[in-house]
Motif scaffolding. Structure first.
Motif, PDB file in Angstrom:
ATOM      1  N   ASN A 197       0.810  -1.215   0.000  1.00 11.29           N
ATOM      2  CA  ASN A 197       0.000   0.000   0.000  1.00 11.29           C
ATOM      3  C   ASN A 197       0.844   1.266   0.000  1.00 11.29           C
ATOM      4  O   ASN A 197       0.321   2.344   0.238  1.00 11.29           O
ATOM      5  CB  ASN A 197      -0.946   0.015   1.208  1.00 11.29           C
ATOM      6  N   GLY A 198       2.140   1.137  -0.253  1.00 13.43           N
ATOM      7  CA  GLY A 198       3.019   2.292  -0.204  1.00 13.43           C
ATOM      8  C   GLY A 198       3.585   2.647  -1.569  1.00 13.43           C
ATOM      9  O   GLY A 198       3.948   1.771  -2.350  1.00 13.43           O
ATOM     10  N   LEU A 199       3.630   3.942  -1.836  1.00 18.24           N
ATOM     11  CA  LEU A 199       4.202   4.468  -3.071  1.00 18.24           C
ATOM     12  C   LEU A 199       5.284   5.469  -2.715  1.00 18.24           C
ATOM     13  O   LEU A 199       5.242   6.084  -1.646  1.00 18.24           O
ATOM     14  CB  LEU A 199       3.125   5.164  -3.915  1.00 18.24           C
ATOM     15  N   ARG A 200       6.220   5.667  -3.625  1.00 20.35           N
ATOM     16  CA  ARG A 200       7.257   6.674  -3.428  1.00 20.35           C
ATOM     17  C   ARG A 200       7.454   7.425  -4.739  1.00 20.35           C
ATOM     18  O   ARG A 200       7.648   6.828  -5.787  1.00 20.35           O
ATOM     19  CB  ARG A 200       8.570   6.053  -2.999  1.00 20.35           C
ATOM     20  N   ILE A 201       7.389   8.747  -4.633  1.00 25.42           N
ATOM     21  CA  ILE A 201       7.718   9.613  -5.756  1.00 25.42           C
ATOM     22  C   ILE A 201       9.112  10.152  -5.487  1.00 25.42           C
ATOM     23  O   ILE A 201       9.373  10.675  -4.406  1.00 25.42           O
ATOM     24  CB  ILE A 201       6.720  10.777  -5.876  1.00 25.42           C
ATOM     25  N   LEU A 252       4.048   7.976   0.025  1.00 22.04           N
ATOM     26  CA  LEU A 252       2.592   8.025   0.052  1.00 22.04           C
ATOM     27  C   LEU A 252       2.056   6.683   0.529  1.00 22.04           C
ATOM     28  O   LEU A 252       2.685   5.638   0.313  1.00 22.04           O
ATOM     29  CB  LEU A 252       2.030   8.301  -1.348  1.00 22.04           C
ATOM     30  N   VAL A 253       0.891   6.715   1.164  1.00 25.11           N
ATOM     31  CA  VAL A 253       0.237   5.487   1.612  1.00 25.11           C
ATOM     32  C   VAL A 253      -1.183   5.475   1.076  1.00 25.11           C
ATOM     33  O   VAL A 253      -1.910   6.454   1.196  1.00 25.11           O
ATOM     34  CB  VAL A 253       0.218   5.397   3.156  1.00 25.11           C
ATOM     35  N   ARG A 254      -1.515   4.360   0.471  1.00 28.43           N
ATOM     36  CA  ARG A 254      -2.877   4.136  -0.001  1.00 28.43           C
ATOM     37  C   ARG A 254      -3.581   3.323   1.085  1.00 28.43           C
ATOM     38  O   ARG A 254      -3.203   2.182   1.349  1.00 28.43           O
ATOM     39  CB  ARG A 254      -2.853   3.353  -1.304  1.00 28.43           C
ATOM     40  N   PRO A 255      -4.586   3.889   1.756  1.00 28.91           N
ATOM     41  CA  PRO A 255      -5.218   3.171   2.858  1.00 28.91           C
ATOM     42  C   PRO A 255      -5.980   1.938   2.377  1.00 28.91           C
ATOM     43  O   PRO A 255      -6.510   1.921   1.262  1.00 28.91           O
ATOM     44  CB  PRO A 255      -6.168   4.200   3.462  1.00 28.91           C
ATOM     45  N   VAL A 256      -5.997   0.919   3.215  1.00 28.89           N
ATOM     46  CA  VAL A 256      -6.745  -0.294   2.917  1.00 28.89           C
ATOM     47  C   VAL A 256      -8.216  -0.002   3.203  1.00 28.89           C
ATOM     48  O   VAL A 256      -8.553   0.445   4.303  1.00 28.89           O
ATOM     49  CB  VAL A 256      -6.248  -1.462   3.798  1.00 28.89           C
ATOM     50  N   PRO A 257      -9.092  -0.223   2.223  1.00 27.73           N
ATOM     51  CA  PRO A 257     -10.506   0.049   2.480  1.00 27.73           C
ATOM     52  C   PRO A 257     -11.047  -0.896   3.537  1.00 27.73           C
ATOM     53  O   PRO A 257     -10.731  -2.081   3.547  1.00 27.73           O
ATOM     54  CB  PRO A 257     -11.184  -0.173   1.127  1.00 27.73           C
ATOM     55  N   GLU A 258     -11.821  -0.330   4.436  1.00 24.72           N
ATOM     56  CA  GLU A 258     -12.411  -1.134   5.501  1.00 24.72           C
ATOM     57  C   GLU A 258     -13.579  -1.940   4.942  1.00 24.72           C
ATOM     58  O   GLU A 258     -14.363  -1.442   4.148  1.00 24.72           O
ATOM     59  CB  GLU A 258     -12.919  -0.233   6.623  1.00 24.72           C
ATOM     60  N   THR A 259     -13.665  -3.185   5.381  1.00 29.20           N
ATOM     61  CA  THR A 259     -14.784  -4.020   4.985  1.00 29.20           C
ATOM     62  C   THR A 259     -15.928  -3.736   5.937  1.00 29.20           C
ATOM     63  O   THR A 259     -15.784  -3.860   7.152  1.00 29.20           O
ATOM     64  CB  THR A 259     -14.394  -5.503   5.057  1.00 29.20           C
ATOM     65  N   LYS A 260     -17.058  -3.335   5.373  1.00 29.73           N
ATOM     66  CA  LYS A 260     -18.215  -3.009   6.196  1.00 29.73           C
ATOM     67  C   LYS A 260     -19.333  -3.978   5.870  1.00 29.73           C
ATOM     68  O   LYS A 260     -19.570  -4.300   4.709  1.00 29.73           O
ATOM     69  CB  LYS A 260     -18.683  -1.580   5.928  1.00 29.73           C
TER      70      LYS A 260
END
Length: 149
Positions: free
Chosen positions: A41-45, A116-124
């Protein structure tokens, strides 16, 4: 002519603005940059900003855009016989998807790393009540269970 002028595409004007921003950002190739995935879930520019100090750089988030600015001050005390390395300013923008967070920035050997961090979508899980068409008191509910990969 806009791609989003169709009457069937109402409410998509924010996509059009985002595409305009991306198009303008691609026009200038300075400074060169890389985008890499450093974790699930991590990116780097990484921008090549040789000659810029930390005081010359700024990293900001403006309306879902990551904006990187660089401005070098002119040194009037130097006398150049040949000047091939220009002290130039730049503005580089990256359109961020909803929810992407900037974790930090680091300047290392002329390279500016922005993580940058792309959050993990929560399962609802939400239970939806099903009522009968005759509106009697008997009703049943169904649980919506998300798929697992």
């Amino acid at each position: 002519m806009s791609l989003f002028n169709s009457p069937l595409l109402l409410g998509f004007d924010h996509f059009e603005r985002a595409l305009d921003r991306v198009q303008k950002a691609q026009a200038d190739g300075y400074p060169p940059y890389n985008i890499e995935q450093i974790s699930e879930n991590g990116l780097r520019i990484t921008l090549a900003v040789a000659g810029f100090s930390m005081a010359d750089l700024s990293v900001q988030i403006e309306d879902n855009q990551l904006v990187v600015r660089g401005r070098q001050a002119e040194d009037d005390a130097r006398v150049y016989l040949h000047r091939g390395i220009a002290a130039r300013q730049f503005l580089r923008t990256f359109v961020l998807a909803e929810g992407i967070r900037v974790e930090g920035a680091e300047l290392d050997n002329g390279l500016l790393h922005i993580d940058l961090v792309r959050p993990v979508p929560e399962t609802k899980v939400h239970t939806v009540e099903i009522r009968g068409a005759d509106r009697k008191s008997s009703s049943r509910s169904i649980d919506v269970v998300p798929e697992t990969n």
